[in-house]
Motif scaffolding. Structure first.
Motif, PDB file in Angstrom:
ATOM      1  N   TYR A  49       0.587  -1.745  -0.007  1.00 44.16           N
ATOM      2  CA  TYR A  49      -0.049  -0.107   0.210  1.00 44.16           C
ATOM      3  C   TYR A  49       1.366   1.236  -0.192  1.00 44.16           C
ATOM      4  O   TYR A  49       0.161   2.385  -0.115  1.00 44.16           O
ATOM      5  CB  TYR A  49      -1.255  -0.207   0.968  1.00 44.16           C
ATOM      6  N   PHE A  50       2.560   1.341   0.209  1.00 42.99           N
ATOM      7  CA  PHE A  50       2.965   2.597   0.459  1.00 42.99           C
ATOM      8  C   PHE A  50       3.549   2.197  -1.308  1.00 42.99           C
ATOM      9  O   PHE A  50       4.033   1.092  -2.148  1.00 42.99           O
ATOM     10  CB  PHE A  50       4.487   1.744   1.302  1.00 42.99           C
ATOM     11  N   THR A  51       3.736   3.735  -1.223  1.00 43.20           N
ATOM     12  CA  THR A  51       5.215   4.569  -2.871  1.00 43.20           C
ATOM     13  C   THR A  51       6.646   3.835  -1.691  1.00 43.20           C
ATOM     14  O   THR A  51       6.480   3.184  -1.284  1.00 43.20           O
ATOM     15  CB  THR A  51       4.566   5.552  -3.289  1.00 43.20           C
ATOM     16  N   GLN A  52       7.415   3.783  -3.939  1.00 41.28           N
ATOM     17  CA  GLN A  52       8.284   3.661  -3.118  1.00 41.28           C
ATOM     18  C   GLN A  52       9.186   4.151  -2.310  1.00 41.28           C
ATOM     19  O   GLN A  52       9.927   3.834  -1.773  1.00 41.28           O
ATOM     20  CB  GLN A  52       9.173   3.056  -5.208  1.00 41.28           C
ATOM     21  N   ALA A  53       9.316   5.029  -2.856  1.00 43.12           N
ATOM     22  CA  ALA A  53       9.589   5.994  -1.076  1.00 43.12           C
ATOM     23  C   ALA A  53       9.991   5.275   0.190  1.00 43.12           C
ATOM     24  O   ALA A  53      10.900   5.210   1.165  1.00 43.12           O
ATOM     25  CB  ALA A  53       9.132   7.429  -1.184  1.00 43.12           C
ATOM     26  N   LEU A  54       8.187   5.645   0.673  1.00 44.02           N
ATOM     27  CA  LEU A  54       7.258   4.858   1.978  1.00 44.02           C
ATOM     28  C   LEU A  54       8.209   3.753   1.884  1.00 44.02           C
ATOM     29  O   LEU A  54       8.771   3.304   3.417  1.00 44.02           O
ATOM     30  CB  LEU A  54       6.295   5.361   1.563  1.00 44.02           C
ATOM     31  N   GLN A  55       8.321   2.620   0.965  1.00 46.11           N
ATOM     32  CA  GLN A  55       8.930   1.488   0.597  1.00 46.11           C
ATOM     33  C   GLN A  55      10.565   1.503   1.477  1.00 46.11           C
ATOM     34  O   GLN A  55      10.452   1.135   2.434  1.00 46.11           O
ATOM     35  CB  GLN A  55       8.535   0.799  -0.138  1.00 46.11           C
ATOM     36  N   ASN A  56      10.950   2.641   0.503  1.00 45.15           N
ATOM     37  CA  ASN A  56      12.473   2.982   1.368  1.00 45.15           C
ATOM     38  C   ASN A  56      12.312   3.033   2.467  1.00 45.15           C
ATOM     39  O   ASN A  56      13.416   3.022   3.430  1.00 45.15           O
ATOM     40  CB  ASN A  56      12.991   3.582   0.458  1.00 45.15           C
ATOM     41  N   GLN A  57      11.710   4.214   3.185  1.00 46.15           N
ATOM     42  CA  GLN A  57      11.663   4.736   4.295  1.00 46.15           C
ATOM     43  C   GLN A  57      11.138   3.852   5.999  1.00 46.15           C
ATOM     44  O   GLN A  57      11.955   3.398   6.190  1.00 46.15           O
ATOM     45  CB  GLN A  57      10.364   5.561   4.186  1.00 46.15           C
ATOM     46  N   VAL A  58      10.642   2.483   5.747  1.00 46.91           N
ATOM     47  CA  VAL A  58      10.282   2.094   6.111  1.00 46.91           C
ATOM     48  C   VAL A  58      11.035   0.445   6.223  1.00 46.91           C
ATOM     49  O   VAL A  58      10.949   0.090   7.024  1.00 46.91           O
ATOM     50  CB  VAL A  58       9.054   1.177   5.809  1.00 46.91           C
ATOM     51  N   HIS A  59      12.003   0.018   4.937  1.00 42.61           N
ATOM     52  CA  HIS A  59      12.730  -0.743   5.071  1.00 42.61           C
ATOM     53  C   HIS A  59      13.849  -0.252   5.974  1.00 42.61           C
ATOM     54  O   HIS A  59      14.766  -0.916   6.224  1.00 42.61           O
ATOM     55  CB  HIS A  59      13.113  -1.297   3.838  1.00 42.61           C
ATOM     56  N   GLN A  60      14.149   1.092   5.887  1.00 40.65           N
ATOM     57  CA  GLN A  60      15.342   1.307   6.576  1.00 40.65           C
ATOM     58  C   GLN A  60      14.980   1.291   8.305  1.00 40.65           C
ATOM     59  O   GLN A  60      15.985   1.197   9.209  1.00 40.65           O
ATOM     60  CB  GLN A  60      15.659   3.354   6.185  1.00 40.65           C
TER      61      GLN A  60
END
Lengths: 942, 282
Positions: B228-239
């Protein structure tokens, strides 16, 4: 380099020529020397003989003269005289010949001149004067002369002198001969020396020439060997100091090495770049990498990398990377095909190299200043007949052909790399897109699932509503349709109802009468027992022992209990029959505490309990209710409290309910309500039993009965009484902490209203029906729900219907379901069958696998199979496999029953087709849990 | 945009603008930040709400959200998708059992973070799995979700009876070792999972978008949340996940999710690529 070139052939030829010349020269020299010696010897020989001949001649001529003189003197013949003169003349001439011959020997010349003097002296003294004397005939003189004879001594002297002369001359000759011999020896020695010297020179020269050739060759060989051993390091060069064919060879070899080093440099640079480019996945990275490498390799000060943009109509080259020594951003962002020199280079696909840099060309900024580049190199990168990228390099120096070749070489394979990276980037982009789409799909599917669940619940609600509406409609329809029939039937029903009610009343009367009679009949013998046992216990005649007295007391107290039980039953039956008379009247609330104290203080003291009575001041003195029943309720509650309290206290608390706590319903019946609480610190009642204890013959549990006795009727009677008095009883209790029973009653000066009475009666009647139905098993009585048919459907009824639907559904899971038990053990079958049937399930039984299959084949209504695994002949696994495969009943739930120990068999069960499994011994709760799971109508699972 | 009166702005731009405003409003009012959520999903949820509640424009919906707190709750509920199952994608749980359990079973303590646990079905599945592997006593499962309502449900461990057949099949496919019925009791409507399973589960509210790391974990499970997240948010959450994992810790994602395009991929290795189980290696 400008050293004179001397070839190997020259060296060798020169050597040989040198030796030949040396030989010739020494030969000539020796030849000359030998000839000289020969001449000299000949000369010596001639000279010697001449001197000897001449000296002999002189001596002979002198003797001739002597002989002539003597002849003349003796004979006087002139012929002798002539001889004399002739000899005198010859002598003279020979002397003059000999003398110069002896010019090299002054000693001999001296001797000769002495000899001449001697001769002249003879001639002067003994020659000519004698001849004259003869001629003059002076004989005397002659005689005298001869007497003295001076000539003789002269001759002898002359002979002696000649002898000396000859000896000396011989000595001189022999000296000369010796000298010649010496010289001869010298020449011989010289010859040897010459030969040795020439040989030495020849050897030296040969060595020099050969070593110059061999050393150089060896050098070259070593260098080549070293280069060979260094594996590809072509930096080494062969050094040579000679200037000959080997140098040519070395130069050629060094040229070859230069070439190879250049190749190597090219290959290394190319390979390193291509290797580095291999892992690169983005075109920008590749461009940067490439530029930084190529500018390093070519020493460029400036570089830009343009890549053809894909998917554009006119080919445009976009800058992907730039390099400048100063680090600043340079180069234009993009250019079109054919635009400017760079565009032209792209269009032509040709390398453009110039050292004639245009005036306005970019200046290269360094740390110290600004310079114009000296040469520019523009290289198009080709791929499949097109120019895929263009590289521009500028240098402060000239680009060497090698550097240009490097760039060209690199560019050859770069096209493919760029293309593959572009392709790969495209693939990554597509992959990423597809991943995003997959995620999107998943999100959408979850959303859809959520929506469908929402819809499902909505549709379920709708369905339920529809169902309700359908029911209502049906009912309405039915009602409209059967309106007349109904109204006709209504009368009939009414009559029937009346009859039934009458019947009920009669029944109830029967029951009450029966109970009353029974009570009476029971009381009569009981009284006898009570009285007699009491008498016995008093032991008037003192003939009973202590134990017997005790027995009598037990009989009496049991009898009392029995009596109170019978009274309770009677009361209850009266209430139920509506026969209990309620008489509302004044109650003096001031007296109440005293009355209760009187009754219960002794019990409290007896049990060692505290008994508190509180009455708030706001309670009115006068309260209208049925005093008898009111007291009875309080007594019931208090005796209960004392019964179940072992320590602590029992409190009676009487308060007036404040007006604001009264609900509308309550206000309708009265504005004056009291609340009487009985609070104890006893054993308490568990929450789940709160409702239960108000029912007849119920206590919290069996153990309570055993410990505290009692019938359990007290509370239900109290509850019924409180209802009759227009109030109710509530209970707050926690197990182990005590209980609080609260009686809430209205003050009713005029008694209960008609309405209240009616509803009470209705309720009672209904309760009666149920009880009668239960006790007499009469099913034919009309169900209570169908009774109020004449009225319109109202909201409360609708709600009631709604509430009933899930309740019906709740009961339905097991109701009417068919379960097939497959087991070979009769005891298991019996217990399972009993339990399942008890829950409304129809049970079929198969005692072995084949039977199970037969049943399933003939009976399609089986909802679930309980399959024991361990069976003879056909075991559970096989049976399940057959059900799934042969009978194709893939959806039929099969619960396998496995032995607890056989954990691995569970997997076998699932493989064989079991839906689930439970272990033996069967836990009933687990069994029913599983059955609910597998019998519930499947909902909205995807 | 005062200078563009005469420009015809396509509706889609209007919609974008309206959604921006709506999401900003939601963020300001509730603290829940959906601005970096996958726009297409959010858009569909908004349109779905509009259809169900019969609202004609997004702005109207925003208006309602601002002025009617029940609408705010409603839209938050709409945005939070709580699709889950017990042993969802059984092969994942099977892989976890066979690939990951042997690697972590000797740890003195196992901390597992279940991010975005929704109504807790997968948390209970994990608890059952750990119980069967004898690891429940030394494991702690931190089950978090941004939606407190679903957490309340999760804490109960009560699931619809209708779904239990499917869950039983999932359990069996996931390599379940016991009878699934050992873990629950039923009544006519629900299955009640035993409270024993809850003893080492900590339920807590946590928002992956706005909250920070709160512990270091050996395992992080976050399945079908990042979609449900954009790629940018996915990166943030993966961080955030990366910071919250011990070195050597494991990350389990949903079957449609992958670390492949995430910046942090080089710091992980694939343990099971089809089941999306990764290990942090540096």
């Amino acid at each position: 380099m400008d050293k004179l070139k001397i070839g190997i052939r020259t060296k060798i030829t020169f050597g040989y020529i040198f030796i030949i010349i040396a030989l010739i020269l020494s030969g000539l020299y020796l030849n000359n020397e030998i000839r000289d010696l020969q001449d000299e010897r000949n000369q010596i020989i001639n000279y010697d003989s001449q001197i000897l001949t001449l000296s002999n001649n002189i001596e002979k001529y002198l003797l001739e003269m002597q002989a002539g003189k003597r002849g003349y003197i003796i004979t006087g013949d002139d012929r002798y005289l002539e001889r004399y003169y002739q000899a005198s003349q010859s002598w003279e001439s020979d002397y003059h010949t000999l003398y110069p011959l002896l010019r090299h020997n002054p000693q001999q010349q001296e001797k000769l001149s002495i000899i001449k003097k001697t001769i002249d002296n003879w001639i002067l003294n003994s020659g000519d004067p004698v001849i004259e004397m003869k001629r003059n005939g002076d004989e005397e003189a002659l005689e005298e002369h001869f007497l003295r004879d001076p000539g003789r001594t002269d001759i002898a002297l002359m002979e002696q002198q000649f002898e000396e002369f000859r000896i000396l001359e011989n000595e001189a000759i022999s000296n000369k001969t010796e000298e010649l011999d010496n010289r001869n020896n010298t020449v011989s020695a010289l010859l040897s020396v010459f030969l040795i010297v020439i040989a030495l020179i020849a050897i030296t020269m040969a060595t020099a020439v050969s070593s110059s050739i061999i050393n150089t060759t060896r050098n070259v060989t070593n260098s080549i060997r070293k280069i060979g051993a260094s594996e590809g390091d072509y930096g080494e060069r062969i050094k040579v100091t000679t200037n000959d064919e080997i140098k040519d060879l070395v130069v050629a070899t060094n040229d070859l090495l230069d070439n190879m080093e250049n190749r190597e440099w090219l290959q290394t640079n190319l390979a390193s770049l291509l290797t580095k480019a291999q892992g690169v996945s983005s075109i920008n990275k590749l461009s940067e990498l490439f530029l930084s490498e190529i500018t390093k390799s070519t020493g460029s000060a400036y570089g830009a990398f343009y890549v053809a943009a894909r998917n554009t109509e006119s080919t445009e080259y976009v800058k992907k990377a730039s390099f400048s020594g100063s680090g600043q951003e340079i180069g234009r962002e993009s250019f079109k095909l054919g635009e400017g020199i760079i565009g032209q280079a792209a269009l032509d696909g040709e390398v453009f190299h110039t050292t004639n840099v245009p005036e306005n060309y970019r200046f290269i900024q360094t740390g110290l200043g600004v310079t114009q580049p000296k040469s520019i190199l523009i290289v198009p990168v080709k791929f499949e007949n097109g120019v895929i990228a263009v590289i521009e390099l500028a240098s402060l120096d000239d680009f060497s052909p090698l550097e240009i070749e490097l760039v060209e070489n690199i560019v050859e394979s770069l096209g493919l790399t760029i293309n593959s990276i572009l392709d790969r980037m495209e693939i990554v982009r597509l992959l990423n897109e597809s991943r995003a789409m997959t995620e999107e799909l998943q999100a959408q599917s979850e959303e859809l699932q959520t929506q469908s669940e929402e819809l499902q619940s909505q549709s379920e609600e709708l369905q339920m509503q529809t169902e309700e509406l359908t029911i209502i409609n049906e009912q309405l329809e039915e009602r409209t349709k059967d309106a007349e029939a109904k109204s006709a039937e209504l009368e009939k029903a009414k009559k029937e109802l009346e009859a039934t009610a009458e019947q009920l009343l009669i029944n109830s009367n029967y029951k009450s009468e029966f109970l009353a009679n029974m009570s009476h009949e029971l009381r009569t013998p009981l009284n006898s027992i009570l009285i007699l046992s009491e008498m016995l216990s008093e032991n008037g005649s003192s003939n009973l022992n202590e134990e017997q007295v005790e027995f009598a007391k037990v009989i009496n107290s049991s009898g009392q209990d029995l009596l109170s039980l019978i009274n309770d039953i009677l009361d209850l039956s009266k209430v139920e029959a509506g026969k209990l008379e309620i008489l509302f009247g004044e109650v003096n609330m001031n007296e109440l505490p005293h009355l209760m104290e009187q009754t219960f203080l002794p019990i409290a003291n007896n049990k060692g309990l505290e008994f508190n009575i509180k009455k708030s001041d706001n309670v009115d003195d006068l309260f209208y209710t049925d005093e008898k029943r009111f007291n009875q309720i309080l007594k019931n509650l208090l005796s209960n409290a004392f019964k179940f309290t072992e320590q602590g206290s029992v409190t009676l608390d009487i308060t007036k309910l404040p007006a604001q706590q009264l609900t509308n319903d309550m206000q309708e019946s009265s504005n004056d309500w009291i609340q009487v609480s009985v609070i104890d610190t006893g054993i308490g009642i568990p929450k789940e039993k709160h409702q239960l204890i108000f029912e007849s013959f119920q206590q919290a549990d069996g153990a309570t009965v055993r410990k505290y006795g009692g019938t359990g009727l007290g509370l239900s009677i109290s509850k019924e009484f409180s209802k009759l008095l227009g109030g109710w009883i509530t209970l707050e209790s926690e197990e182990g902490k005590g209980s609080t029973f609260t009686l809430v009653l209205p003050s009713l000066p005029n008694g209960l209203s008609e309405e209240c009475l009616q509803s009470l009666n209705q309720e009672l009647t209904r309760a009666l029906h149920e009880e009668i139905a239960a006790t007499q098993e009469i099913d034919e009585l009309p169900a209570p729900a169908e009774e109020p048919v004449s009225k319109d459907l109202n909201d409360s009824e609708l709600n009631e219907t709604l509430e009933k639907i899930p309740m019906l559904e709740e009961c339905d899971i097991f109701e009417g379901k068919n379960i097939l038990i497959v087991d070979d053990d009769n005891r298991n079958i019996f217990s399972l069958k009993t339990i399942l049937e008890h829950n409304g399930i129809n049970v079929l039984v198969a005692k072995q696998g084949q039977e199970c299959l037969d049943i399933l084949q003939s009976n399609k209504d089986v909802d679930l199979v309980l399959m024991d695994i361990m069976m003879p002949v056909m075991d559970g696994y096989e049976a399940m496999t057959r059900i799934r495969h042969d009978l194709k009943m893939t959806d039929l739930p099969i619960i396998a029953i496995t032995a607890k120990a056989m954990k691995t068999d569970r997997e076998k069960c699932i493989q064989a087709g079991a839906s689930d499994y439970i272990s033996k011994p069967i836990d009933l709760e687990q069994l029913f849990s599983v059955l609910r799971v597998w019998l519930v109508t499947q909902g909205s699972m995807s | 945009m005062p200078h563009s009166e005469h420009r015809i702005v396509p509706n889609i731009e209007h919609a974008e603008l309206e959604i921006d405003i709506l999401l900003n409003a939601v963020f300001r009012l509730s603290g829940y930040d959906f601005r970096l959520y996958n726009r297409s999903s959010i858009t569909r949820r908004i349109y779905n709400r509009m259809r169900v509640s019969n609202i004609s424009t997004i702005t109207q919906l925003t208006n309602l959200i601002i002025h009617d707190s029940s609408f705010l709750e409603q839209i938050l509920n709409d945005f939070s998708i709580n699709v889950t199952e017990m042993f969802r994608n059984p092969s994942f749980f099977k892989a976890f059992r066979t690939d990951i359990i042997p690697r972590i079973k000797d740890y003195p303590e196992i901390r597992i973070w279940h991010a975005g646990c929704a109504t807790g079905e997968e948390v209970f599945s994990m608890a059952i799995l750990l119980e069967e592997e004898g690891l429940m006593d030394k494991a702690v499962i931190y089950a978090t979700d941004m939606n407190e309502e679903v957490l309340k449900k999760a804490k109960n461990g009560v699931f619809s009876l209708h779904k239990m057949q499917a869950y039983t099949k999932n359990y069996q496919l996931a390599g379940g070792k016991e009878a699934f019925s050992q873990y629950y009791k039923t009544d006519q409507q629900f299955a009640y999972f035993h409270n024993d399973l809850l003893k080492n589960i900590i339920f807590a509210q946590h928002n992956l978008v706005t909250d920070q790391s709160f512990n270091e974990f050996h395992v992080i499970i976050c399945r079908n949340v990042l979609i449900y997240f954009t790629q940018a948010l996915q990166n943030q959450v993966h961080q955030l996940f990366y910071e919250s994992l011990t070195v050597g810790g494991y990350l389990g994602l949903g079957d449609k999710e992958t670390l492949r395009f995430i910046e942090l991929m080089p710091k992980y290795i694939e343990i099971n690529s089809t089941e999306r189980i990764y290990q942090k290696v540096e």
